[in-house]
Write a protein that holds these residues in place. Structure first.
Motif, PDB file in Angstrom:
ATOM      1  N   ASP A   6      18.242  -4.201 -12.930  1.00  0.00           N
ATOM      2  CA  ASP A   6      17.595  -4.739 -11.736  1.00  0.00           C
ATOM      3  C   ASP A   6      16.977  -3.650 -10.867  1.00  0.00           C
ATOM      4  OD1 ASP A   6      18.342  -7.244 -12.517  1.00  0.00           O
ATOM      5  OD2 ASP A   6      19.722  -7.616 -10.845  1.00  0.00           O
ATOM      6  N   VAL A   7      17.432  -2.385 -11.014  1.00  0.00           N
ATOM      7  CA  VAL A   7      16.969  -1.337 -10.096  1.00  0.00           C
ATOM      8  C   VAL A   7      16.336  -0.151 -10.801  1.00  0.00           C
ATOM      9  CG1 VAL A   7      18.605  -1.952  -8.285  1.00  0.00           C
ATOM     10  CG2 VAL A   7      19.297  -0.318 -10.045  1.00  0.00           C
ATOM     11  N   VAL A   8      16.417  -0.078 -12.131  1.00  0.00           N
ATOM     12  CA  VAL A   8      15.860   1.076 -12.836  1.00  0.00           C
ATOM     13  C   VAL A   8      14.337   1.020 -12.821  1.00  0.00           C
ATOM     14  CG1 VAL A   8      15.819   0.020 -15.146  1.00  0.00           C
ATOM     15  CG2 VAL A   8      16.136   2.497 -14.897  1.00  0.00           C
ATOM     16  N   LYS A   9      13.702   2.171 -12.702  1.00  0.00           N
ATOM     17  CA  LYS A   9      12.247   2.285 -12.693  1.00  0.00           C
ATOM     18  C   LYS A   9      11.817   3.006 -13.958  1.00  0.00           C
ATOM     19  CE  LYS A   9      12.109   0.398  -8.650  1.00  0.00           C
ATOM     20  NZ  LYS A   9      11.642  -1.003  -8.496  1.00  0.00           N
ATOM     21  N   ASP A  10      11.078   2.312 -14.804  1.00  0.00           N
ATOM     22  CA  ASP A  10      10.647   2.881 -16.083  1.00  0.00           C
ATOM     23  C   ASP A  10       9.453   2.095 -16.587  1.00  0.00           C
ATOM     24  OD1 ASP A  10      11.676   4.806 -18.366  1.00  0.00           O
ATOM     25  OD2 ASP A  10      11.147   2.918 -19.353  1.00  0.00           O
ATOM     26  N   ALA A  11       8.695   2.722 -17.464  1.00  0.00           N
ATOM     27  CA  ALA A  11       7.538   2.031 -18.038  1.00  0.00           C
ATOM     28  C   ALA A  11       7.967   0.797 -18.818  1.00  0.00           C
ATOM     29  CB  ALA A  11       6.761   2.981 -18.948  1.00  0.00           C
ATOM     30  N   ASP A  12       9.174   0.877 -19.377  1.00  0.00           N
ATOM     31  CA  ASP A  12       9.704  -0.272 -20.106  1.00  0.00           C
ATOM     32  C   ASP A  12      11.147  -0.498 -19.663  1.00  0.00           C
ATOM     33  OD1 ASP A  12      10.291  -2.321 -21.823  1.00  0.00           O
ATOM     34  OD2 ASP A  12      10.057  -1.153 -23.675  1.00  0.00           O
TER      35      ASP A  12
ATOM     36  N   ASP B 206      17.966  11.571 -17.548  1.00  0.00           N
ATOM     37  CA  ASP B 206      17.495  11.528 -16.167  1.00  0.00           C
ATOM     38  C   ASP B 206      16.693  10.255 -15.998  1.00  0.00           C
ATOM     39  OD1 ASP B 206      18.657  13.927 -15.521  1.00  0.00           O
ATOM     40  OD2 ASP B 206      16.895  15.114 -15.984  1.00  0.00           O
ATOM     41  N   ILE B 207      17.164   9.380 -15.108  1.00  0.00           N
ATOM     42  CA  ILE B 207      16.478   8.113 -14.850  1.00  0.00           C
ATOM     43  C   ILE B 207      16.226   8.002 -13.358  1.00  0.00           C
ATOM     44  CG2 ILE B 207      17.518   6.988 -16.866  1.00  0.00           C
ATOM     45  CD1 ILE B 207      19.479   5.588 -14.966  1.00  0.00           C
TER      46      ILE B 207
END
Length: 832
Positions: free
Chosen positions: A615-621, A638-639
């Motif tokens: 719900d909170v991760v920021k990634d291209a996928d 590293d995320i």
């Protein structure tokens, strides 16, 4: 006077003379220096009691050795140490106090210490001068008693001389200099002048391969000379001596034996006989610390004024307990300095940051501990390790964050708590909060009840949100305290949904440089991880036992992030840095930084952990960033969680799907709020250290300081899968030579309905004691008590039926397979 010795002991009290005795006995050329006369420090005014009672496994062994050692001194030296084996009667006015004694008693059994239980009627029948109508019972140690401190010190001094040691009086140490191979110690001759001790112009330099400081009240001066911190500061201790008690005199004239040392713990005093009268020694509230910044040179065998008002309550309670003492006058009084430390245990072992410098400071029960201190410290110095784990006494258990003010106030608290109930879950309030993570206030508002680890405030559990304060004393018990249902809820939440744990107190080191890989490969027993991966590994002692536990993250080819126990930060740092220095010429340049305060840590675990992070991760996928393919178990990435950069480790000490989220400490409150918002949607609970301790036992995860320590090898601890025998590493040969003396196991226990083991209990096979627990708690998965511990190797087989000694009864226990919950780790590896 000699100018070169193998070992120089500084301080001529009971502790110092014992150390000189035992080092000389081991064949070391030893000299002892005393600035005044032997026993002129706290030894001379000590009451000479020898209490076995101690909740520490190591300290119990030390006390036991002392008592046995003192009994043989006269035969060896010809000097009577003045040992009166009258026994020690520890009385209880409450059921809680009896529970404390029952817990202590099973610890005593693991060390082979004899004891007896007495009812109030049995006490009255044996010692009719003692009032017993308001007692619940007593614990009686028949083999100890009291000793003359001056006599036992002189006997040890004579024994030391017989083994070749030199003892020099009236020499004060004024400087220490490490040359790279030995210590140059500058000393000044002292002389009497007008009743004072003054320095003369005569000086000398002594070179010594090793130095031991046992300077007692002068520990702060020693600290300044060495450039280190030693949190040993004296606290006033009063005791009074009465005139002869006619009832006591008549009792003895009738041919009756001496009374045992009487201890009314609930009244906070001890009493023993003294020439027909009584000695009363209280441990009252309000006793002040003295000499915070150093003992005056003019202070010799001196005392402070008596403060009778401060001990009035204890004095009146003595009269209550021994009614015949009411008509007896006071003959003498003593109010002298006794050194304490913040946790009440002595500082015994290597000095932080220094080579071949050993501390033996902060002995609040110095006469009791002196004999064992010399014995086990000599083992540590001569053999490299003692036969018992000395970690709980190591001077490096305190870090440089500690100040004089902190030590003084905590030492006063330690004095006051000598007779306050020692709950296994006790959390003492003085000087708190001090070290807090940014999320502390948020956690407190949500009901967090905090414990302290290395000065850090860490949630133990979460109670009601309107809890009155962060130090919920009423929740404590020797059974299942008021915190228990909260911990059970939190443990179930992680098993069934998800939980968030603040693990910011972890110790964290960055190790990098051209020599880092070769060094860590030698320093630890497991294979090093590949870049981006995580391994659990162990650094061993020279005896092949477990020196510390590390989670190692390989950030680059020669860059590593090491995570270890929060309670052992200075201990780990000192060992790591010294080992790297020793190997720098062989392996190359190594850069080591303690980055503990730069990184906060949240542990998120449970079946819903991935959903919360998604719900909170920021990634291209974002749908795949946390999948097993992109982020497998035992890897690090590293995320970005919202606006917070996170070094995420896919590990979980709870044994569920989970991640450790290492984050910049200054962003902690932002990340906390982010995770709380996402967690609410997925049933996340806040979880403290007590539930985590239960959960890790369901997975048979060992903990450093309990299952893991300097008295067991990793093979004895059952950690074979983390030992790479194909490579060479520090301690390997000693580990293999030691063999398997005992084996670590997990047990499920059918104990009492209102209590669980604490990890201090004896294990039995029928009538034979076969081991001991090192951890204990409750299993929400199995609905039974759970524990871990060590047993004889032949018994370490799943299905073996044993008994655990709890509350003075033996309860059925069964050894189970490793990781009884989810033995295949399917839940940890779960994909989604």
């Amino acid at each position: 006077m000699k100018t070169h010795v193998k070992a120089l002991v500084v301080g001529g009290g009971a502790v110092g003379t014992s150390i000189a005795y035992h080092l000389a006995k081991r064949g070391w050329d030893t000299m002892l220096l005393e600035r005044d006369e032997l026993t002129s420090g706290s030894t001379w005014h000590a009451a000479g009691l020898l209490p076995y009672f101690n909740m520490s496994y190591a300290t119990t062994h030390i006390h036991d050795y002392s008592i046995r050692f003192y009994k043989g001194l006269e035969a060896e030296t010809g000097l009577n140490p003045g040992f009166f084996v009258v026994g020690n009667l520890r009385m209880a006015q409450t059921d809680a106090r009896m529970d404390e004694y029952r817990l202590y008693a099973t610890t005593a059994e693991t060390c082979g210490v004899p004891y007896e239980w007495l009812t109030p009627d049995e006490i009255k029948a044996r010692w009719p001068l003692v009032r017993t109508d308001d007692l619940k019972g007593a614990l009686f140690h028949p083999t100890d008693g009291y000793i003359n401190p001056a006599d036992v010190t002189q006997a040890m001094a004579k024994g030391a001389r017989q083994f070749g040691a030199t003892i020099e009086r009236k020499w004060q140490v004024d400087g220490y200099e490490w040359t790279g191979s030995e210590w140059r110690v500058t000393v000044t001759k002292m002389a009497e002048k007008g009743g004072n001790l003054v320095a003369t112009d005569e000086q000398a330099v002594i070179t010594a391969e090793h130095v031991v400081t046992a300077t007692g009240n002068h520990a702060q001066r020693t600290a300044r000379l060495l450039g280190i911190k030693i949190p040993a500061i004296p606290v006033e201790h009063q005791f009074i001596v009465t005139e002869p008690d006619p009832a006591l005199v008549a009792w003895r004239d009738a041919g009756n034996p001496q009374h045992p040392v009487l201890r009314d713990a609930d009244a906070k005093w001890y009493v023993r006989e003294e020439r027909g009268g009584w000695i009363l020694g209280p441990y009252e509230r309000g006793a002040p610390a003295r000499f915070e910044y150093g003992c005056p040179d003019s202070f010799r065998a001196d005392l402070f004024p008596l403060d009778l008002e401060r001990i009035e309550e204890e004095y009146m309670s003595m009269i209550h307990r021994i009614p015949s003492s009411e008509q007896v006058g006071l003959k003498d009084d003593f109010n002298g300095p006794i050194c304490y430390t913040p946790d009440g245990n002595p500082l015994l072992g290597p000095a932080p940051g220094l080579r071949n410098m050993w501390l033996a400071e902060g002995f609040s029960f110095g006469i009791t501990a002196a004999g064992g201190t010399g014995h086990y410290l000599a083992q540590l110095m001569v053999d490299g390790e003692a036969e018992i784990d000395m970690g709980s006494l190591d001077p490096r258990r305190y870090g440089d964050w500690m100040t004089t003010e902190y030590a003084a106030r905590k030492n006063e608290e330690a004095y006051e708590h000598v007779y306050i109930l020692h709950h296994p879950d006790e959390e003492r309030p003085a000087c708190r909060p001090l070290r807090t993570s940014p999320a502390y206030d948020r956690q407190r508002r949500l009901g967090a009840q905090f414990g302290q680890v290395n000065g850090w405030e860490r949630p133990n559990y979460y109670g009601p949100e309107d809890a009155p304060d962060s130090f919920d004393h009423d929740a404590r018990s020797f059974r299942r305290g008021g915190w228990w249902p909260h911990a059970e809820y939190e443990a179930r939440a992680i098993r069934e949904r998800a939980g968030l744990i603040d693990a910011t107190a972890f110790t964290k080191h960055l190790v990098r440089g051209p020599g880092a890989t070769a060094f860590l490969d030698w320093f630890t027993c497991n294979a090093l991880p590949k870049v981006g991966r995580v391994n659990l590994t162990y650094a061993l002692s020279s005896a092949g036992t477990v020196r510390t536990e590390y989670t190692i993250v390989r950030l680059a080819e020669h860059e590593y992030y090491l995570v270890s126990a929060g309670a052992w930060a200075a201990y780990d740092h000192d060992f790591l840095v010294k080992a790297a220095e020793d190997k720098r010429e062989e392996f190359g340049w190594i850069d080591i930084h303690d980055v503990s305060t730069q990184w906060g840590v949240f542990a998120l675990a449970g079946p819903n952990a991935r959903a919360i992070l998604n719900d909170v991760v920021k990634d291209a996928d974002p749908a795949t960033v946390l999948s097993n393919k992109r982020f497998p178990w035992l890897s690090a990435r590293d995320i970005e969680l919202g606006m917070c950069p996170v070094r995420a480790l896919r590990v979980a000490y709870t044994g569920e799907l989970g991640w450790e989220l290492h984050h910049p400490i200054e962003m902690q409150t932002y990340l906390w709020d982010l995770l709380m918002g996402a967690g609410e949607r997925h049933g996340m609970a806040l979880v403290g250290a007590r539930a985590q301790n239960w959960l890790r036992q369901e997975k048979s995860y060992r903990a450093f300081g309990t299952e893991l320590g300097r008295d067991a090898t990793p093979l004895e601890a059952g950690l074979d899968r983390f030992v790479d025998l194909s490579k060479d590493f520090h301690g390997k040969a000693a580990m293999e030579q030691t063999g398997i003396r005992s084996k670590c196991v997990t047990l499920l226990i059918d104990g009492p309905e209102d209590a669980d083991p604490w990890g201090r209990e004896a294990l039995y096979d029928g009538e034979t004691r076969v081991g001991r627990l090192t951890s204990g708690g409750y299993s929400v998965v199995f609905g039974r008590s759970i524990g871990m511990g060590y047993v004889r190797p032949e018994l370490a087989v799943p299905g073996t039926k044993l008994q655990v000694k709890m509350l003075d009864r033996r309860w059925p226990a069964e050894i189970v397979e490793e990781s009884p919950h989810d033995p295949t780790n399917a839940r940890i590896r779960a994909d989604g």
